[in-house]
Design an enzyme around this catalytic site. Sequence first.
Site, PDB file in Angstrom:
ATOM      1  N   LYS A  91      11.890 -35.786 -27.976  1.00 55.73           N
ATOM      2  CA  LYS A  91      12.499 -34.730 -27.138  1.00 55.73           C
ATOM      3  C   LYS A  91      12.035 -34.822 -25.684  1.00 55.73           C
ATOM      4  O   LYS A  91      12.828 -34.754 -24.749  1.00 55.73           O
ATOM      5  CB  LYS A  91      12.142 -33.340 -27.695  1.00 55.73           C
ATOM      6  CG  LYS A  91      12.541 -33.132 -29.145  1.00 55.73           C
ATOM      7  CD  LYS A  91      12.186 -31.742 -29.646  1.00 55.73           C
ATOM      8  CE  LYS A  91      10.708 -31.406 -29.702  1.00 55.73           C
ATOM      9  NZ  LYS A  91       9.920 -32.194 -30.686  1.00 55.73           N
ATOM     10  N   ARG A 101      12.300 -22.450 -31.779  1.00 59.25           N
ATOM     11  CA  ARG A 101      11.634 -23.137 -32.873  1.00 59.25           C
ATOM     12  C   ARG A 101      11.619 -22.299 -34.141  1.00 59.25           C
ATOM     13  O   ARG A 101      11.043 -22.705 -35.162  1.00 59.25           O
ATOM     14  CB  ARG A 101      10.198 -23.402 -32.455  1.00 59.25           C
ATOM     15  CG  ARG A 101       9.778 -24.834 -32.535  1.00 59.25           C
ATOM     16  CD  ARG A 101       8.432 -24.892 -31.869  1.00 59.25           C
ATOM     17  NE  ARG A 101       7.804 -26.136 -32.055  1.00 59.25           N
ATOM     18  CZ  ARG A 101       7.657 -27.018 -31.055  1.00 59.25           C
ATOM     19  NH1 ARG A 101       8.154 -26.802 -29.874  1.00 59.25           N
ATOM     20  NH2 ARG A 101       6.994 -28.116 -31.291  1.00 59.25           N
ATOM     21  N   ARG A 131       0.833 -41.868 -28.372  1.00 60.58           N
ATOM     22  CA  ARG A 131       1.358 -41.253 -27.141  1.00 60.58           C
ATOM     23  C   ARG A 131       0.273 -41.075 -26.075  1.00 60.58           C
ATOM     24  O   ARG A 131      -0.853 -40.685 -26.370  1.00 60.58           O
ATOM     25  CB  ARG A 131       1.958 -39.879 -27.462  1.00 60.58           C
ATOM     26  CG  ARG A 131       2.314 -39.118 -26.170  1.00 60.58           C
ATOM     27  CD  ARG A 131       3.139 -37.896 -26.397  1.00 60.58           C
ATOM     28  NE  ARG A 131       2.635 -37.073 -27.470  1.00 60.58           N
ATOM     29  CZ  ARG A 131       3.377 -36.199 -28.134  1.00 60.58           C
ATOM     30  NH1 ARG A 131       4.641 -36.054 -27.825  1.00 60.58           N
ATOM     31  NH2 ARG A 131       2.847 -35.485 -29.091  1.00 60.58           N
ATOM     32  N   ARG A 182      -3.084 -35.857 -26.081  1.00 63.32           N
ATOM     33  CA  ARG A 182      -3.059 -34.408 -26.338  1.00 63.32           C
ATOM     34  C   ARG A 182      -4.018 -34.033 -27.463  1.00 63.32           C
ATOM     35  O   ARG A 182      -4.205 -34.803 -28.402  1.00 63.32           O
ATOM     36  CB  ARG A 182      -1.625 -33.994 -26.714  1.00 63.32           C
ATOM     37  CG  ARG A 182      -0.814 -33.603 -25.511  1.00 63.32           C
ATOM     38  CD  ARG A 182       0.651 -33.380 -25.808  1.00 63.32           C
ATOM     39  NE  ARG A 182       0.953 -32.686 -27.043  1.00 63.32           N
ATOM     40  CZ  ARG A 182       2.198 -32.463 -27.456  1.00 63.32           C
ATOM     41  NH1 ARG A 182       3.228 -32.864 -26.720  1.00 63.32           N
ATOM     42  NH2 ARG A 182       2.431 -31.844 -28.591  1.00 63.32           N
ATOM     43  N   ARG A 190       1.577 -29.658 -37.968  1.00 64.10           N
ATOM     44  CA  ARG A 190       2.777 -29.479 -37.120  1.00 64.10           C
ATOM     45  C   ARG A 190       4.051 -29.772 -37.907  1.00 64.10           C
ATOM     46  O   ARG A 190       5.052 -29.080 -37.758  1.00 64.10           O
ATOM     47  CB  ARG A 190       2.672 -30.390 -35.891  1.00 64.10           C
ATOM     48  CG  ARG A 190       1.641 -29.882 -34.891  1.00 64.10           C
ATOM     49  CD  ARG A 190       1.178 -30.963 -33.937  1.00 64.10           C
ATOM     50  NE  ARG A 190       2.241 -31.465 -33.090  1.00 64.10           N
ATOM     51  CZ  ARG A 190       2.128 -32.564 -32.349  1.00 64.10           C
ATOM     52  NH1 ARG A 190       1.017 -33.268 -32.355  1.00 64.10           N
ATOM     53  NH2 ARG A 190       3.134 -32.945 -31.592  1.00 64.10           N
TER      54      ARG A 190
HETATM   55  P1  AP5 Z   1       7.939 -37.565 -27.273  1.00 61.00           P
HETATM   56  O1  AP5 Z   1       9.172 -37.770 -26.465  1.00 61.00           O
HETATM   57  O2  AP5 Z   1       6.690 -37.164 -26.599  1.00 61.00           O
HETATM   58  O3  AP5 Z   1       8.259 -36.629 -28.541  1.00 61.00           O
HETATM   59  P2  AP5 Z   1       8.469 -35.056 -28.633  1.00 61.00           P
HETATM   60  O4  AP5 Z   1       9.621 -34.826 -29.533  1.00 61.00           O
HETATM   61  O5  AP5 Z   1       8.498 -34.453 -27.269  1.00 61.00           O
HETATM   62  O6  AP5 Z   1       7.149 -34.691 -29.417  1.00 61.00           O
HETATM   63  P3  AP5 Z   1       6.113 -33.519 -29.205  1.00 61.00           P
HETATM   64  O7  AP5 Z   1       4.878 -33.916 -29.968  1.00 61.00           O
HETATM   65  O8  AP5 Z   1       5.947 -33.181 -27.766  1.00 61.00           O
HETATM   66  O9  AP5 Z   1       6.810 -32.383 -29.939  1.00 61.00           O
HETATM   67  P4  AP5 Z   1       6.218 -31.101 -30.406  1.00 61.00           P
HETATM   68  O10 AP5 Z   1       7.439 -30.376 -30.700  1.00 61.00           O
HETATM   69  O11 AP5 Z   1       5.256 -31.222 -31.532  1.00 61.00           O
HETATM   70  O12 AP5 Z   1       5.267 -30.615 -29.187  1.00 61.00           O
HETATM   71  P5  AP5 Z   1       5.452 -29.504 -28.079  1.00 61.00           P
HETATM   72  O13 AP5 Z   1       4.730 -29.945 -26.881  1.00 61.00           O
HETATM   73  O14 AP5 Z   1       6.860 -29.082 -27.972  1.00 61.00           O
HETATM   74  O15 AP5 Z   1       7.709 -38.964 -28.064  1.00 61.00           O
HETATM   75  C1  AP5 Z   1       6.566 -39.141 -28.881  1.00 61.00           C
HETATM   76  C2  AP5 Z   1       6.018 -40.560 -28.665  1.00 61.00           C
HETATM   77  O16 AP5 Z   1       6.994 -41.518 -29.108  1.00 61.00           O
HETATM   78  C3  AP5 Z   1       5.750 -40.890 -27.179  1.00 61.00           C
HETATM   79  O17 AP5 Z   1       4.602 -41.693 -27.125  1.00 61.00           O
HETATM   80  C4  AP5 Z   1       6.981 -41.691 -26.748  1.00 61.00           C
HETATM   81  O18 AP5 Z   1       6.681 -42.596 -25.710  1.00 61.00           O
HETATM   82  C5  AP5 Z   1       7.371 -42.401 -28.038  1.00 61.00           C
HETATM   83  N1  AP5 Z   1       8.822 -42.565 -28.161  1.00 61.00           N
HETATM   84  C6  AP5 Z   1       9.789 -41.653 -27.860  1.00 61.00           C
HETATM   85  N2  AP5 Z   1      11.010 -42.148 -28.125  1.00 61.00           N
HETATM   86  C7  AP5 Z   1      10.808 -43.408 -28.616  1.00 61.00           C
HETATM   87  C8  AP5 Z   1      11.701 -44.433 -29.095  1.00 61.00           C
HETATM   88  N3  AP5 Z   1      13.022 -44.272 -29.119  1.00 61.00           N
HETATM   89  N4  AP5 Z   1      11.155 -45.571 -29.563  1.00 61.00           N
HETATM   90  C9  AP5 Z   1       9.793 -45.745 -29.547  1.00 61.00           C
HETATM   91  N5  AP5 Z   1       8.900 -44.830 -29.101  1.00 61.00           N
HETATM   92  C10 AP5 Z   1       9.409 -43.680 -28.647  1.00 61.00           C
HETATM   93  O19 AP5 Z   1       4.656 -28.266 -28.737  1.00 61.00           O
HETATM   94  C11 AP5 Z   1       3.259 -28.320 -28.907  1.00 61.00           C
HETATM   95  C12 AP5 Z   1       2.752 -27.059 -29.552  1.00 61.00           C
HETATM   96  O20 AP5 Z   1       3.037 -25.922 -28.714  1.00 61.00           O
HETATM   97  C13 AP5 Z   1       3.365 -26.685 -30.900  1.00 61.00           C
HETATM   98  O21 AP5 Z   1       2.743 -27.353 -31.954  1.00 61.00           O
HETATM   99  C14 AP5 Z   1       3.140 -25.177 -30.934  1.00 61.00           C
HETATM  100  O22 AP5 Z   1       1.798 -24.869 -31.211  1.00 61.00           O
HETATM  101  C15 AP5 Z   1       3.399 -24.778 -29.499  1.00 61.00           C
HETATM  102  N6  AP5 Z   1       4.805 -24.420 -29.252  1.00 61.00           N
HETATM  103  C16 AP5 Z   1       5.666 -25.076 -28.412  1.00 61.00           C
HETATM  104  N7  AP5 Z   1       6.875 -24.483 -28.416  1.00 61.00           N
HETATM  105  C17 AP5 Z   1       6.775 -23.438 -29.269  1.00 61.00           C
HETATM  106  C18 AP5 Z   1       7.692 -22.454 -29.708  1.00 61.00           C
HETATM  107  N8  AP5 Z   1       8.958 -22.440 -29.271  1.00 61.00           N
HETATM  108  N9  AP5 Z   1       7.260 -21.525 -30.585  1.00 61.00           N
HETATM  109  C19 AP5 Z   1       5.993 -21.523 -31.032  1.00 61.00           C
HETATM  110  N10 AP5 Z   1       5.075 -22.437 -30.663  1.00 61.00           N
HETATM  111  C20 AP5 Z   1       5.456 -23.390 -29.789  1.00 61.00           C
HETATM  112 MG    MG Z   2       7.267 -33.102 -26.208  1.00 59.22          MG
END
Ligand code: AP5
Ligand code: MG
Length: 212
Positions: A14, A87, A126, A159, A170
């Site tokens: 994402k 979410r 990552r 992270r 997660r």
């Molecule tokens: P990346 O693009 O970073 O993936 P992502 O989907 O953004 O993954 P996240 O870990 O950021 O998602 P998340 O939903 O767990 O975390 P968030 O920060 O939102 O890609 C991942 C890796 O793969 C990278 O190294 C990238 O380079 C590589 N990659 C990407 N595409 C690729 C491809 N095609 N081929 C090869 N490699 C590739 O949330 C964190 C925390 O915040 C949550 O756990 C929760 O505690 C809290 N939180 C956030 N939003 C909410 C909400 N709405 N409600 C409640 N809690 C929340």
């Molecule tokens: Mg992300």
Amino acid sequence: MRNFILLGAPGSGKGTQSDHLVKAFGFTHISTGDIIRDNILQKTPLGILCQQYSEQGKLVPDDIMIQMVKNHLQTVTGDLIWDGFPRTIVQAEKLDQLLHKLNSKVDHTLYFEIDETKLVARITGRLTCPTCGQTYHKTAVPPKVAGVCDDDQTPLVQRKDDSEEKIKIRLAAYHADTAPLIEYYLHQQVLTVIDADMEGPAVWDQIMEVLK
Ligand code: AP5
Ligand code: MG
């Protein structure tokens, strides 16, 4: 104001595709994960409330999250990319209400479907820029200079929630609370499935097909 939601499991890409969308079209990126990490860094009252949840890999409670999004929404303009929000069904219903008040709506949802066996390698590899939030991968999407952000030369970090142990928590939260949103947006007829297993430009090409 148009609204595009990127929905998918942790590590499904994402953030990576949001960066591309911002660079290509000037969309405004709303990543609730980035907002939370920013608040934690700045030790704001909401950040202090969130820290225990997000660093453990648990979802932040809906009322706290919705308040943060409401605050943030007042500071942004343009077409929005929603990354990591909503979410839960409660958050999705609240977002519909908030957008309705702004004479707006969810225009489309891109659901990043991915084989979960790929997620651990993606997440544990990552690297993130603490200054601009840009993400890389040690082997699949490496920065031009090892360990340093291409855009602002800041040393890259991992992270706190990117350990194998936290990834399990997660993913469990994703299945219990977030996956039901696929049905929610399918029902509203605003969801397209993106095959997020692919590497290189293949994921971006699918997104272009939807947005064109
Ligand atoms: P990346 O693009 O970073 O993936 P992502 O989907 O953004 O993954 P996240 O870990 O950021 O998602 P998340 O939903 O767990 O975390 P968030 O920060 O939102 O890609 C991942 C890796 O793969 C990278 O190294 C990238 O380079 C590589 N990659 C990407 N595409 C690729 C491809 N095609 N081929 C090869 N490699 C590739 O949330 C964190 C925390 O915040 C949550 O756990 C929760 O505690 C809290 N939180 C956030 N939003 C909410 C909400 N709405 N409600 C409640 N809690 C929340
Ligand atoms: Mg992300």
